[in-house]
Scaffold this active site. Structure first.
Site, short mmCIF file in Angstrom:
data_model
loop_
_atom_site.label_atom_id
_atom_site.label_comp_id
_atom_site.label_asym_id
_atom_site.label_seq_id
_atom_site.Cartn_x
_atom_site.Cartn_y
_atom_site.Cartn_z
N SER A 44 0.81 -1.21 0.00
CA SER A 44 0.00 0.00 0.00
C SER A 44 0.84 1.27 0.00
O SER A 44 0.30 2.37 -0.12
CB SER A 44 -0.93 0.02 1.22
N HIS A 167 18.30 -42.66 41.34
CA HIS A 167 18.97 -42.76 42.64
C HIS A 167 18.29 -41.81 43.63
O HIS A 167 17.98 -40.67 43.30
CB HIS A 167 20.45 -42.36 42.48
N ASN A 168 18.05 -42.31 44.86
CA ASN A 168 17.41 -41.49 45.91
C ASN A 168 16.25 -40.68 45.32
O ASN A 168 16.21 -39.45 45.39
CB ASN A 168 18.44 -40.55 46.56
N GLU A 197 14.27 -45.67 44.03
CA GLU A 197 14.93 -45.98 45.30
C GLU A 197 14.18 -45.33 46.46
O GLU A 197 13.66 -44.21 46.34
CB GLU A 197 16.38 -45.49 45.30
N ASP A 199 14.71 -44.90 50.82
CA ASP A 199 15.47 -45.12 52.06
C ASP A 199 14.51 -44.99 53.23
O ASP A 199 13.91 -43.93 53.44
CB ASP A 199 16.58 -44.06 52.20
N HIS A 212 17.01 -39.10 53.55
CA HIS A 212 18.42 -39.47 53.43
C HIS A 212 19.01 -39.44 54.83
O HIS A 212 19.17 -38.37 55.43
CB HIS A 212 19.15 -38.49 52.50
N GLU A 246 16.20 -49.46 50.66
CA GLU A 246 17.31 -49.38 51.62
C GLU A 246 16.68 -49.32 53.00
O GLU A 246 16.09 -48.31 53.39
CB GLU A 246 18.17 -48.14 51.33
N SER A 382 25.13 -54.52 43.95
CA SER A 382 25.19 -53.08 43.69
C SER A 382 26.63 -52.59 43.86
O SER A 382 27.35 -53.05 44.76
CB SER A 382 24.27 -52.32 44.65
N ARG A 409 23.39 -53.22 39.68
CA ARG A 409 22.97 -51.83 39.93
C ARG A 409 24.21 -50.99 40.24
O ARG A 409 25.07 -51.38 41.03
CB ARG A 409 21.98 -51.76 41.08
#
Length: 611
Positions: A44, A167-168, A197, A199, A212, A246, A382, A409
């Protein structure tokens, strides 16, 4: 984009607003070139862009010359691909060899934006670009996205698979003061994790707690963890979950652990072998679908909890002279030596909790020969990462053979209090199945984990290569026997552009271009990245390599590299390929922009593919 850049909200965009838009889109374009694009779109001649004019400007901005050139190589008139021209492209460039005409029709129906073109069975340049940027244009072989590997018994026991492992799992931060949360379990399970896991320690009011030990991490009730497991275990994958326990609880609270496992999980908890007999090998993932297996200590042997003698340890008279009789005499001797340890287990382990352990009995590792002579397939050892590395260095082939018939493991060093991760690849190189990582910590290690387990329906199980399932294998990832496996007659392979299976005399990988790369976080407004691409090979030691392109200055919008990288692979079956994009910095470390990782075996045959 229009709404973001239209600061005065008048539905028009002047050139100053266009310049702001380019910065927002990670483009540092020459002002004269930007003005030419602006004026070409301003039909335009009003000095502003609106509606369709902005669409024209955006299309000019996003046009990819390398894609258009490819399109025109196969298009007779340079404007469209007929059905037969698209078939030629699919066969010659993408290496599609079956059902090509049907595939071409599907792609036109799915990606051609023009209804008229779809009716004529042709693909425009816009549709062609949409296809290349779609899942069908991905570097990841779509056949491997779905469940494609053998998950059946008797050919493939659990130990024949790599298993996604955490893990954990309860921790979502560091290992010392981090928060414990059921969110850790939910996130891991949604990512396809199959070994978690927990504990457990004595808690108040007779309720075991998860945290932990001997740290300042927060605590959550064991009951909540089990309830979460029961709810989320099979939302992402139908295949078995291993709960690595664990146990630090008193006898009284161990009884509570067993009671909660059985009550909350019900039939999901595996409490006996699949056929009621003593196993000579582990079951397959298929046989254990929708089952949760407890990994932990166990009083005595598995056969002690089953009715009947089973298949293992047959009755042998003193007159028998065969190998089975000699083996049985050795087992009796070892059993006598371990009687005091068994008595200790009986005094410290609740029978009800022991009975929940079936296929994953924790045992101490006393050497590969000892394990082969006296251990059972239903037992598991482990190793901390340092111990595993030593075994890899000293007895790589024995480690591979051990992992053909029994689970192993690996877990992170206790020194990793920041929840950092070790390199999982070196553990997978010897066939370790349960390589436990801190899922809460992003980085190369979790990229490799996600890359490996993104295949096979993201079910958390990936079948190991045939030479890692053979108990007589000669394979040693650290030695000179890496070629002694199936397919060793092939010469070392290299990546072919993005083609893993062409096996040409001089295969290569060509990094071509990128588009609309994200900005680096916490950078100044208007600052544009200088992207480079690094390609990494993670595999056996002799295959480890990395190469990178040059950086493209001030262009995160449509950088083009056109660089060729070559890698020699001796064991492609174990190789992972990681593509990394970084923002180059002359004075400090490059900033991470993004990455994509996949197994080399999952790269789709084809030359124009998108990581």
């Amino acid at each position: 984009w229009f709404q973001k850049a239209d600061k005065n909200k008048d539905g028009r965009m002047n050139f100053k607003e266009v310049q702001r838009l380019l910065k927002m889109m990670n483009v540092d374009m020459n002002e004269d070139h930007a003005l030419r694009l602006f004026q070409a779109a301003d039909k335009s001649e009003s000095g502003t862009l609106e509606g369709e004019e902005f669409v024209l400007f955006y299309k000019a901005l996003t046009q990819r010359e390398e894609v258009l050139s490819l399109f025109q190589d196969f298009s007779e008139d340079g404007k469209k691909l007929t059905l037969l021209e698209l078939v030629d492209f699919l066969r010659q460039e993408q290496l599609e060899d079956e059902g090509t005409e049907e595939l071409a029709m599907e792609l036109i129906d799915k990606y051609e934006p023009s209804e008229t073109a779809r009716a004529r069975h042709v693909l425009s340049a816009d549709g062609f670009l949409m296809y290349l940027c779609s899942p069908e244009g991905s570097i990841f072989n779509p056949r491997h996205r779905a469940l494609w590997q053998d998950m059946r018994q008797p050919t493939q026991p659990l130990c024949h698979y790599f298993i996604s492992s955490s893990h954990n799992t309860y921790l979502i931060e560091d290992q010392i003061r981090g928060q414990s949360s059921i969110e850790g379990y939910i996130r891991a399970l949604k990512r396809g994790c199959r070994c978690l896991e927990v504990d457990c320690w004595d808690g108040p009011n007779g309720e075991p707690m998860v945290y932990h030990g001997h740290t300042f991490t927060s605590k959550i009730p064991f009951r909540e963890v089990v309830s979460t497991l029961g709810k989320y275990a099979f939302k992402t994958s139908d295949y078995p979950v291993i709960l690595s326990l664990e146990n630090h609880c008193s006898m009284e609270q161990q009884e509570v652990l067993a009671q909660q496992l059985k009550t909350i999980l019900g039939e999901q908890l595996l409490t006996t072998t699949t056929d009621g007999r003593v196993p000579t090998q582990l079951p397959s993932p298929e046989e254990l679908k929708h089952k949760i297996l407890l990994k932990g200590k166990k009083i005595g042997r598995l056969e002690d909890t089953l009715d009947g003698p089973g298949d293992e340890g047959p009755d042998v008279s003193d007159d028998d002279n065969g190998a089975e009789a000699e083996e049985e005499r050795r087992r009796v001797k070892v059993g006598t030596q371990c009687s005091s340890a068994l008595q200790k287990d009986k005094e410290s382990l609740a029978q009800a909790l022991s009975d929940c352990v079936v296929y994953c009995k924790n045992v101490s590792f006393r050497g590969f020969q000892e394990a082969r002579s006296h251990s059972r397939p239903s037992e598991i050892s482990s190793f901390a990462e340092a111990k595993a590395r030593k075994l890899i260095r000293d007895a790589g082939n024995e480690f591979v053979r051990h992992n053909t018939w029994q689970l192993t493991r690996i877990y992170p060093s206790g020194m990793r209090t920041d929840s950092s991760n070790y390199n999982p690849q070196e553990m997978w190189n010897v066939g370790c199945q349960i390589v436990a990582l801190n899922f809460q910590t992003a980085g190369t290690e979790m990229d490799l984990c996600d890359g490996l387990f993104s295949q096979n329906g993201c079910c958390g199980y990936v079948l190991k290569p045939p030479f890692m399932r053979d108990e007589e294998t000669l394979f040693n990832p650290s030695g000179d026997t890496t070629g002694q496996h199936a397919g060793a007659e092939q010469p070392p392979s290299r990546l072919v552009r993005l083609v893993p299976s062409s096996w040409g005399p001089c295969p290569f990988l060509q990094v071509i271009s990128g588009q609309q790369l994200p900005k680096v976080a916490n950078r100044k407004d208007g600052e544009v990245i200088d992207p480079l691409v690094r390609v990494e090979i993670h595999g056996v030691p002799m295959d480890q390599a990395r190469q990178e392109t040059k950086y493209i200055e001030n262009n995160g919008f449509n950088p083009r590299w056109d660089e060729t990288l070559q890698f020699q692979l001796h064991v492609p079956e174990l190789a992972l390929v990681r593509f990394v994009v970084e923002d180059y910095d002359k004075t400090s470390r490059n900033d991470f922009v993004g990455q994509f990782t996949l197994a080399f075996a999952n790269i789709k045959p084809g030359e124009w593919l998108l990581p």
